[in-house]
Design an enzyme around this catalytic site. Structure first.
Site, short mmCIF file in Angstrom:
data_model
loop_
_atom_site.label_atom_id
_atom_site.label_comp_id
_atom_site.label_asym_id
_atom_site.label_seq_id
_atom_site.Cartn_x
_atom_site.Cartn_y
_atom_site.Cartn_z
N LEU A 582 -8.53 33.49 3.10
CA LEU A 582 -9.72 33.53 3.95
C LEU A 582 -9.84 32.27 4.80
O LEU A 582 -10.50 32.28 5.84
CB LEU A 582 -10.97 33.70 3.08
CG LEU A 582 -11.00 34.94 2.17
CD1 LEU A 582 -12.29 34.98 1.37
CD2 LEU A 582 -10.84 36.21 2.99
N GLY A 583 -9.24 31.19 4.36
CA GLY A 583 -9.34 29.95 5.11
C GLY A 583 -8.89 28.78 4.26
O GLY A 583 -8.48 28.93 3.11
N SER A 584 -8.96 27.58 4.84
CA SER A 584 -8.59 26.38 4.10
C SER A 584 -9.55 25.27 4.45
O SER A 584 -9.99 25.15 5.59
CB SER A 584 -7.15 25.96 4.44
OG SER A 584 -7.04 25.67 5.81
N PHE A 587 -9.98 20.22 0.78
CA PHE A 587 -9.50 20.06 -0.59
C PHE A 587 -8.86 21.31 -1.17
O PHE A 587 -8.45 21.30 -2.31
CB PHE A 587 -10.64 19.61 -1.50
CG PHE A 587 -11.26 18.32 -1.08
CD1 PHE A 587 -10.48 17.19 -0.91
CD2 PHE A 587 -12.62 18.24 -0.82
CE1 PHE A 587 -11.05 16.00 -0.50
CE2 PHE A 587 -13.18 17.04 -0.41
CZ PHE A 587 -12.40 15.91 -0.25
N ASP A 699 -19.63 18.14 8.07
CA ASP A 699 -18.47 18.85 8.62
C ASP A 699 -18.90 20.18 9.21
O ASP A 699 -18.28 21.22 8.96
CB ASP A 699 -17.41 19.05 7.54
CG ASP A 699 -16.06 19.48 8.12
OD1 ASP A 699 -15.83 19.23 9.32
OD2 ASP A 699 -15.25 20.07 7.39
#
Length: 890
Positions: A582-584, A587, A699
């Site tokens: 799904l994503g990164s 961490f 973020d």
């Protein structure tokens, strides 16, 4: 022959020319009719054909002698012309001897036919009719070629994206940016700024293109078109195609014009005039190619040509200063450095890492399709510290894209088949042992009727498998039957798999039928690994005699309600789909998953603790600690956390997609104002909840704004709190956090920052949502860009966007933190205080049955507004109290 007598159909070339072996003395004084021996490669002499075969054959084949190299070529008879042969000669030299090219080679080569019956063996070819089948044609350099011609070898430059710190080979400064940072020469591999493109000398060595001279070209009829005329420069166009091979792409930039090159070559070279210089950007020594280290007075710079070098290298630099080169009346050499503060770790940038790590050619971005302009129509950029002029109608900013951080956004290779083969089983409901062809993939185990058909007996989703255990229950076994080898336990049924015939030796015949302990153990191992695909194989229990399964790995589970359970294996509770990335985040990688008992879809972030030192483990748990205390409809819900000695698994609710995906998939790769208002209001409401609890996200970007559905007006939730910080209302932090493209200047400059950091990010989100581009160019100071309205808001597309939206963006993108809008001030801005936006939000709250965005105190005001302006005021909206009132009063 004159350089202006080239055929109209052939463009003027700057191809590499004949190799040194073409003429032993390749100088202007060499005889124009001097050729080498016509001896063939087998030692015999060639004899010319007495008849021309063009009348009977559709092609003409002959030999081209270029120095010591001989090539067999074939040309269609109807296309045979002197121009075509010269084109072919240029192509061969270009491919095999690119470093020997020179300006105008096409017009400065002569063709001679070997005639062994003539007293003068070499006969000058003046017409294509003189070339016959099997002839040997010698290529000779004309006396018209001058020394200047050999020294002018233009570069072939393409826009390139670098993956490692790289420096410009002209000015020595670093190539800044996320993508498309500079230009790379296809011939010599040197790298340049885009602003330096029209200043670099035409001295390409062609070392990257060189082909061994003793290796023939792929085909006898291979024809490579000559490069474009040097008088014309190719520039990027907005409409283009991608994924072109480097050899097939049209060069997008060129060096300085040929007339300037000849003018510079006539200048007298003098020693450099060096003076101590302080650099504000990372710069390398142009002599030894190493970084100029230090805070100030790092090196020496020539006052005239701006050549940069170490103090220790100054005495070794050749005395070849050409002074200041002007182009269209403006300086062409490097100007003074612009002040852009940036901290670079000198240990990370050295002579080895600064170049050579980025030779892999990447697909050209869409902007690389070319059109051609005369350079006289181009304005050359000045390097002085000033605001550069920007096109009044289009934006030069980087298009919006997904920004990848420390962990590569790579998807695991999806194998359609993990394992397949015949296997036997019976169940807790039916003790009749059945034989099927099993196929195991990343999501399910399918029992087919045969190995080639599509009909199957049963499909067992891996998410429904609660656990795999060694053989324990023998109550259902048929009398006289062999015991099974392992058990697959689901919520509704137990599958007793395999047949242990008591033979410990491997029997290939029985194994092919699904009978035997060894084949059953291989299936047990494969299924165990599929159930927990992100766990290292060495850690997975594979022996049937082990009853603890994965419990020796999982040490604890931390649930959002603060309950802690020991020795709970995540694979018994959730199924992780390794091929559904799904994503990164900073961490870890986020995978799709499913709760085994309820079938509920979840998102599972897998954090590899081995990637980080022990002292950073507390930072890894920071996201979990913050999310455990957050309960808001606009913030992603944390279900639980598992921890093993090697990994941390954070289980969260799974949503439909993210805001960036929505922006990029829109018709114009940007969102309408109405949808942007709807989503930004939700972001601000969620931020208000965070800031009330002294939590700063740090973020915030479209990738971290998740969408709950695919509806045009979806619910949004903030996620990825790995960088989040606890910061009081008047407190400041200094640690570097977040994604640079969305970060406020105070963070990039390592100054103290507070919760207003998130508000800058909101301003960037609004900008990229409405325009589809990032607001800032990497080559310029943010202060200068913000003050330049023509740069920040070019008419395309900002003429279609309201002035109120621009005003809110300006108040959020304030370099001074005290001038930056807060959450409440932003929510009160006229752009968001819009009746249609309020109606959209109220309709959404009514649809989900919860009111948490708007406040009931505003109802009367909007009702009066509707009545005053003769607008419809709906009566079906829910009137439930705002849940925020019970836990905050901002």
């Amino acid at each position: 022959m004159s350089a202006n007598n080239s055929p109209p159909s052939a463009q003027k070339s700057v191809l590499p020319t004949a190799i040194p072996a073409v003429l032993p003395a390749a100088s202007p004084c060499s005889s124009p009719k001097t050729g080498l021996s016509a001896r063939l490669s087998n030692g015999s002499f060639s004899a010319p054909s007495l008849t021309n075969s063009r009348g009977s054959v559709h092609t003409v084949s002959f030999l081209l002698q270029i120095g010591l190299t001989r090539e067999s070529v074939t040309i269609e008879a109807q296309e045979l012309s002197l121009s075509a042969v010269k084109d072919l000669v240029c192509s061969i030299v270009y491919q095999k001897f690119p470093e020997c090219g020179f300006f105008g080679m096409y017009d400065k080569i002569l063709l001679f036919r070997h005639d062994m019956n003539s007293e003068n063996i070499l006969q000058l070819i003046t017409s294509a009719d003189e070339i016959h089948e099997g002839d040997l044609v010698e290529v000779v350099l004309s006396a018209l070629a001058t020394v200047e011609d050999f020294q002018i070898r233009p570069h072939t430059l393409y826009v390139h994206s670098y993956k490692a710190p790289t420096f410009c080979d002209y000015c020595g400064e670093m190539l800044w940016g996320l993508v498309r940072q500079g230009l790379k020469c296809e011939g010599c591999g040197l790298n340049y700024h885009k602003r330096c493109a029209f200043k670099i000398p035409n001295n390409c060595s062609g070392v990257r293109k060189r082909r061994l001279s003793n290796v023939s070209l792929p085909g006898p009829g291979l024809s490579v078109p000559r490069p474009l005329q040097p008088e014309y420069v190719a520039l990027p166009s907005e409409e283009s195609h991608v994924h072109q091979e480097p050899s097939k792409r049209i060069p997008s930039w060129s060096g300085r014009p040929i007339w300037m090159e000849k003018m510079v070559m006539c200048r007298v070279k003098v020693p450099h005039t060096f003076a101590v210089h302080s650099y504000t950007r990372p710069t390398i020594c142009q002599y030894c190619k190493r970084l100029l280290k230090g805070l100030f007075r790092q090196g020496m710079q020539c006052k005239d040509c701006k050549f940069n070098c170490h103090k220790r290298c100054a005495s070794k630099v050749p005395r070849d200063c050409l002074g200041e080169v002007t182009f269209n009346g403006e300086p062409s050499s490097l100007g003074t450095d612009t002040d852009i503060p940036m901290d670079i770790d000198n240990n990370d940038i050295n002579s080895d890492s600064s170049r050579g790590l980025d030779d892999t050619e990447e697909p050209s971005p869409p902007e690389d399709k070319m059109f051609f302009l005369d350079p006289s129509d181009l304005d050359v950029e000045r390097d002085e510290e000033a605001v550069k002029t920007i096109s009044p109608s289009t934006s030069n900013n980087i298009p919006l894209m997904r920004v990848v951080q420390s962990i590569k956004h790579t998807k695991r290779k999806s194998s359609t088949m993990v394992k397949e083969g015949w296997m036997v089983h019976y169940t807790s409901r039916d003790n009749l042992r059945k034989r099927h062809y099993w196929r195991l993939d990343s999501k399910c185990l399918t029992l087919f009727q045969n190995e080639s058909g599509s009909k199957y007996y049963k499909e067992i989703p891996l998410s429904e498998i609660l656990r795999i255990s060694s053989p324990r229950d023998f109550t259902n076994i048929s009398q006289g039957s062999n015991p099974h080898c392992f058990e697959i336990i689901t919520d509704t049924m137990v599958y007793f798999v395999g047949e242990n015939n008591g033979d410990s030796s491997h029997n290939p015949v029985l194994a092919a039928t699904g009978v035997g302990l060894d084949v059953a153990q291989s299936w047990e191992k494969a299924i165990r690994q599929a159930l927990m695909p992100v766990t290292p194989q060495a850690s997975v229990c594979t022996s049937p005699g082990q009853g603890k399964d994965h419990k020796d790995l999982s040490t604890s589970i931390s649930v959002s309600n603060c309950q802690i359970q020991e020795n709970v294996d995540i694979s018994t509770v959730y199924q992780i789909f390794a091929d559904e990335v799904l994503g990164s985040g900073q961490f870890g990688i986020v995978y799709g998953g499913k709760h085994r008992k309820t079938g509920r879809d979840v998102a599972i972030k897998v954090i590899d603790k081995m990637r980080f030192p022990t002292k950073q483990e507390s930072q890894l748990r920071n996201e979990v600690a913050i999310l455990q205390n957050l309960h808001h409809p606009g913030i992603v819900n944390l279900e639980c956390m598992f921890e093993t000695p090697e990994r941390v698994f954070v289980v969260m609710e799974k949503l439909h997609g993210d805001m960036l995906e929505m922006i990029l998939s829109s018709e114009k790769s940007r969102l309408p104002e109405r949808i942007t208002k709807f989503m930004v209001t939700q972001i601000l409401v969620a931020l208000r909840n965070l800031h009330f609890k002294n939590i700063v996200h740090c973020d915030l970007k479209p990738e971290n704004v998740l969408l709950a559905s695919a509806e045009p007006f979806p619910q949004v939730k903030l996620c990825d709190f790995g960088f989040a910080r606890i910061i009081g209302e008047k407190s400041f932090r200094r640690s570097v956090v977040g994604t640079p493209a969305y970060l406020a200047p105070e963070v990039l400059r390592s100054k103290g920052y507070n919760r207003s950091l998130d508000m800058w990010s909101v301003g960037v989100i609004i900008y990229v949502s409405l325009s589809g581009t990032f607001p800032f160019n990497e080559d310029e100071d943010i202060n200068d860009q913000i003050q330049n309205a023509a740069f920040m808001y070019p008419p395309n597309p900002w003429r279609e966007i309201s002035g109120e939206a621009i005003d809110l963006i300006n108040n959020l993108l304030q370099v001074k933190m005290r001038k930056r809008y807060s959450v409440d001030k932003s929510l009160s801005h006229p752009w968001l205080q819009d009746y249609q936006t309020w109606l959209d939000l109220r309709e959404f709250e009514t649809r989900i049955g919860e009111r948490y965005i708007t406040h009931e105190s505003d109802d009367a005001r909007w009702e009066i507004h509707a009545y005053t302006h003769n607008l419809v005021y709906p009566k079906h909206f829910i009137m439930a109290p705002n849940p925020d009132d019970m836990e905050e009063d901002p």
